[in-house]
Design a protein around this motif. Structure first.
Motif, PDB file in Angstrom:
ATOM      1  N   MET A  21       0.835  -1.212   0.000  1.00  0.00           N
ATOM      2  CA  MET A  21       0.000   0.000   0.000  1.00  0.00           C
ATOM      3  C   MET A  21       0.864   1.254   0.000  1.00  0.00           C
ATOM      4  SD  MET A  21      -2.655  -1.342   2.897  1.00  0.00           S
ATOM      5  CE  MET A  21      -3.051  -3.082   2.955  1.00  0.00           C
ATOM      6  N   ALA A  22       1.897   1.261   0.853  1.00  0.00           N
ATOM      7  CA  ALA A  22       2.781   2.421   0.914  1.00  0.00           C
ATOM      8  C   ALA A  22       3.540   2.601  -0.403  1.00  0.00           C
ATOM      9  CB  ALA A  22       3.756   2.262   2.077  1.00  0.00           C
ATOM     10  N   ARG A  23       3.929   1.492  -1.017  1.00  0.00           N
ATOM     11  CA  ARG A  23       4.685   1.575  -2.271  1.00  0.00           C
ATOM     12  C   ARG A  23       3.871   2.197  -3.391  1.00  0.00           C
ATOM     13  NH1 ARG A  23       6.838  -3.521  -6.030  1.00  0.00           N
ATOM     14  NH2 ARG A  23       7.702  -2.204  -7.689  1.00  0.00           N
ATOM     15  N   TRP A  24       2.613   1.756  -3.530  1.00  0.00           N
ATOM     16  CA  TRP A  24       1.817   2.158  -4.680  1.00  0.00           C
ATOM     17  C   TRP A  24       0.925   3.369  -4.436  1.00  0.00           C
ATOM     18  CZ3 TRP A  24       3.776   0.329  -8.835  1.00  0.00           C
ATOM     19  CH2 TRP A  24       4.294  -0.961  -8.878  1.00  0.00           C
ATOM     20  N   ALA A  25       0.866   3.867  -3.208  1.00  0.00           N
ATOM     21  CA  ALA A  25      -0.057   4.966  -2.881  1.00  0.00           C
ATOM     22  C   ALA A  25       0.152   6.184  -3.771  1.00  0.00           C
ATOM     23  CB  ALA A  25       0.098   5.352  -1.414  1.00  0.00           C
ATOM     24  N   THR A  26       1.405   6.541  -4.028  1.00  0.00           N
ATOM     25  CA  THR A  26       1.651   7.756  -4.799  1.00  0.00           C
ATOM     26  C   THR A  26       1.321   7.608  -6.272  1.00  0.00           C
ATOM     27  OG1 THR A  26       3.987   7.145  -5.049  1.00  0.00           O
ATOM     28  CG2 THR A  26       3.409   8.616  -3.219  1.00  0.00           C
ATOM     29  N   ARG A  27       0.974   6.403  -6.715  1.00  0.00           N
ATOM     30  CA  ARG A  27       0.545   6.216  -8.095  1.00  0.00           C
ATOM     31  C   ARG A  27      -0.925   6.601  -8.293  1.00  0.00           C
ATOM     32  NH1 ARG A  27       4.517   6.488 -11.124  1.00  0.00           N
ATOM     33  NH2 ARG A  27       3.562   5.214 -12.757  1.00  0.00           N
ATOM     34  N   ILE A  28      -1.604   6.918  -7.189  1.00  0.00           N
ATOM     35  CA  ILE A  28      -3.029   7.266  -7.291  1.00  0.00           C
ATOM     36  C   ILE A  28      -3.211   8.663  -7.855  1.00  0.00           C
ATOM     37  CG2 ILE A  28      -5.144   7.645  -5.957  1.00  0.00           C
ATOM     38  CD1 ILE A  28      -4.104   5.490  -3.997  1.00  0.00           C
ATOM     39  N   GLY A  29      -2.372   9.592  -7.423  1.00  0.00           N
ATOM     40  CA  GLY A  29      -2.504  10.971  -7.873  1.00  0.00           C
ATOM     41  C   GLY A  29      -1.333  11.792  -7.372  1.00  0.00           C
ATOM     42  N   GLY A  30      -1.426  13.099  -7.567  1.00  0.00           N
ATOM     43  CA  GLY A  30      -0.318  13.981  -7.225  1.00  0.00           C
ATOM     44  C   GLY A  30      -0.357  14.544  -5.831  1.00  0.00           C
ATOM     45  N   HIS A  31      -1.411  14.243  -5.073  1.00  0.00           N
ATOM     46  CA  HIS A  31      -1.549  14.843  -3.743  1.00  0.00           C
ATOM     47  C   HIS A  31      -1.993  13.747  -2.770  1.00  0.00           C
ATOM     48  CE1 HIS A  31      -2.868  18.710  -1.422  1.00  0.00           C
ATOM     49  NE2 HIS A  31      -2.170  17.882  -0.683  1.00  0.00           N
ATOM     50  N   VAL A  32      -1.039  12.908  -2.370  1.00  0.00           N
ATOM     51  CA  VAL A  32      -1.341  11.733  -1.551  1.00  0.00           C
ATOM     52  C   VAL A  32      -0.582  11.811  -0.237  1.00  0.00           C
ATOM     53  CG1 VAL A  32      -1.235   9.213  -1.396  1.00  0.00           C
ATOM     54  CG2 VAL A  32      -1.719  10.304  -3.608  1.00  0.00           C
ATOM     55  N   THR A  33      -1.295  11.571   0.854  1.00  0.00           N
ATOM     56  CA  THR A  33      -0.704  11.426   2.182  1.00  0.00           C
ATOM     57  C   THR A  33      -0.841   9.973   2.598  1.00  0.00           C
ATOM     58  OG1 THR A  33      -1.384  13.678   2.786  1.00  0.00           O
ATOM     59  CG2 THR A  33      -0.779  12.193   4.588  1.00  0.00           C
ATOM     60  N   CYS A  34       0.257   9.339   3.020  1.00  0.00           N
ATOM     61  CA  CYS A  34       0.220   7.953   3.475  1.00  0.00           C
ATOM     62  C   CYS A  34       0.637   7.900   4.938  1.00  0.00           C
ATOM     63  CB  CYS A  34       1.132   7.082   2.625  1.00  0.00           C
ATOM     64  SG  CYS A  34       1.092   5.322   3.069  1.00  0.00           S
ATOM     65  N   VAL A  35      -0.190   7.264   5.761  1.00  0.00           N
ATOM     66  CA  VAL A  35       0.070   7.156   7.194  1.00  0.00           C
ATOM     67  C   VAL A  35       0.072   5.687   7.589  1.00  0.00           C
ATOM     68  CG1 VAL A  35      -0.733   7.744   9.508  1.00  0.00           C
ATOM     69  CG2 VAL A  35      -0.999   9.396   7.646  1.00  0.00           C
ATOM     70  N   ARG A  36       1.144   5.241   8.223  1.00  0.00           N
ATOM     71  CA  ARG A  36       1.241   3.882   8.764  1.00  0.00           C
ATOM     72  C   ARG A  36       0.816   3.935  10.235  1.00  0.00           C
ATOM     73  NH1 ARG A  36       4.838   0.852   5.219  1.00  0.00           N
ATOM     74  NH2 ARG A  36       4.329  -0.954   6.533  1.00  0.00           N
TER      75      ARG A  36
END
Length: 324
Positions: free
Chosen positions: A266-281
């Motif tokens: 999930m963390a690896r591919w999250a930024t492939r969704i769009g240009g404004h992504v925040t990922c929190v573990r």
């Protein structure tokens, strides 16, 4: 009509035409916030799932959002007697019910701000849908809870799945893959085993639904599309556990790790969704983060609240007299 969850919840059946098994419907559940809010959350569940998380609705309503949940075709409230649970040939087949749900939320109910909160397979579907409707203003943000962005198998098996995408798509629809059934996650959740949650085991069985070949093909095609890069044009929050664990049978560790998917994916591919992504573990989180232990889910709600205050400021927060 009154929903199965009781007072405060309404359910609307959405006719979705027919597929190879016959009539298809989806179901939109609604719980209204107090005051004059014009903002709403639409929740979309995952595989072997349906909406039952009333504490999630409680939280969003307390924050001034009208809360909606969509039981997708062939799941939960929408599963008809002649249907095979979760059986679809493409993740895009869910787009019509999301379109109709958002139309009702915006046009019929007068909401101006819509956030889609989606879990697991629902997160994959929501990301693809949001990419399709970019530029239309139909959605103002995505909150993805442990989205299903990759297969939780070895690299070799992922490669094999990629090679078999189209052969799997062409097999008879009801062909089931001979996969081992795991009970670790289900037993960690349900109150009759090792969990704290009460839900319908017919709609969310402990071992999950059978995994059909055409469904795997549909999921993998959707994941490959996302891996190639989407262009979702609204802010996205991706929440996932801090660690994953592969378990077939219940062990206490299932209460503090994702035993369904791999959070690293999930963390690896999250930024492939769009240009404004925040990922929190989230430390100690499980697959459905809002079903984690109480201290953990409080952190999850806190992260969602901070994100909405940051990214839905201004007009998005002007509509509720009880939550200025």
């Amino acid at each position: 009509m009154l929903d199965v969850l009781g007072p405060g919840y309404e359910a609307t059946v959405l006719p979705m035409g027919h597929d190879e098994e016959g009539e298809v419907v989806a179901t939109l559940v609604r719980r209204r916030a107090a005051g004059s809010s014009r903002r709403a959350v639409l929740y979309i569940h995952g595989f072997t799932d349906y909406f039952f998380q009333t504490h999630l609705a409680d939280h969003f309503v307390a924050q001034g959002f009208h809360f909606y949940a969509l039981d997708l075709r062939k799941y939960g409230r929408s599963l008809l007697p002649h249907q095979t649970p979760a059986l679809v040939r493409s993740m895009t087949h869910y787009f019509p019910e999301i379109d109709e749900a958002v139309r009702i939320i915006r046009e019929d109910d007068g909401n101006e701000v819509v956030v889609v909160n989606a879990h697991s397979t629902g997160g994959l579907i929501a990301a693809l849908w949001a990419d399709r409707v970019r530029g239309t203003g139909r959605v103002q943000g995505l909150i993805l809870n442990s989205p299903f962005l990759d297969l939780n198998v070895s690299a070799y098996l992922r490669s094999m799945a990629d090679l078999l995408i189209w052969p799997l798509a062409r097999v008879p629809a009801r062909t089931v893959l001979p996969l081992a059934l795991a009970t670790a996650y289900g037993r960690s959740l349900h109150h009759t085993f090792h969990g704290e949650w009460d839900y319908d085991l017919a709609w969310k069985p402990l071992t999950g639904f059978p995994v059909h070949a055409v469904w795997v093909s549909a999921v993998r095609r959707a994941q490959r599309r996302l891996h190639g890069g989407l262009n979702v044009d609204v802010p996205v929050l991706v929440l996932c556990a801090d660690k994953g664990l592969r378990l077939r049978d219940f062990a206490p560790e299932a209460h503090s790790a994702d035993v369904v998917l791999d959070p690293d994916h999930m963390a690896r591919w999250a930024t492939r969704i769009g240009g404004h992504v925040t990922c929190v573990r989230v430390p100690g989180g499980i697959h459905d983060l809002v079903l984690s232990a109480e201290p953990v889910r409080k952190q999850v709600f806190g992260e969602m609240d901070r994100w909405t205050r940051c990214h839905l400021a201004g007009d998005a927060y002007q509509g509720n007299a009880n939550n200025p």
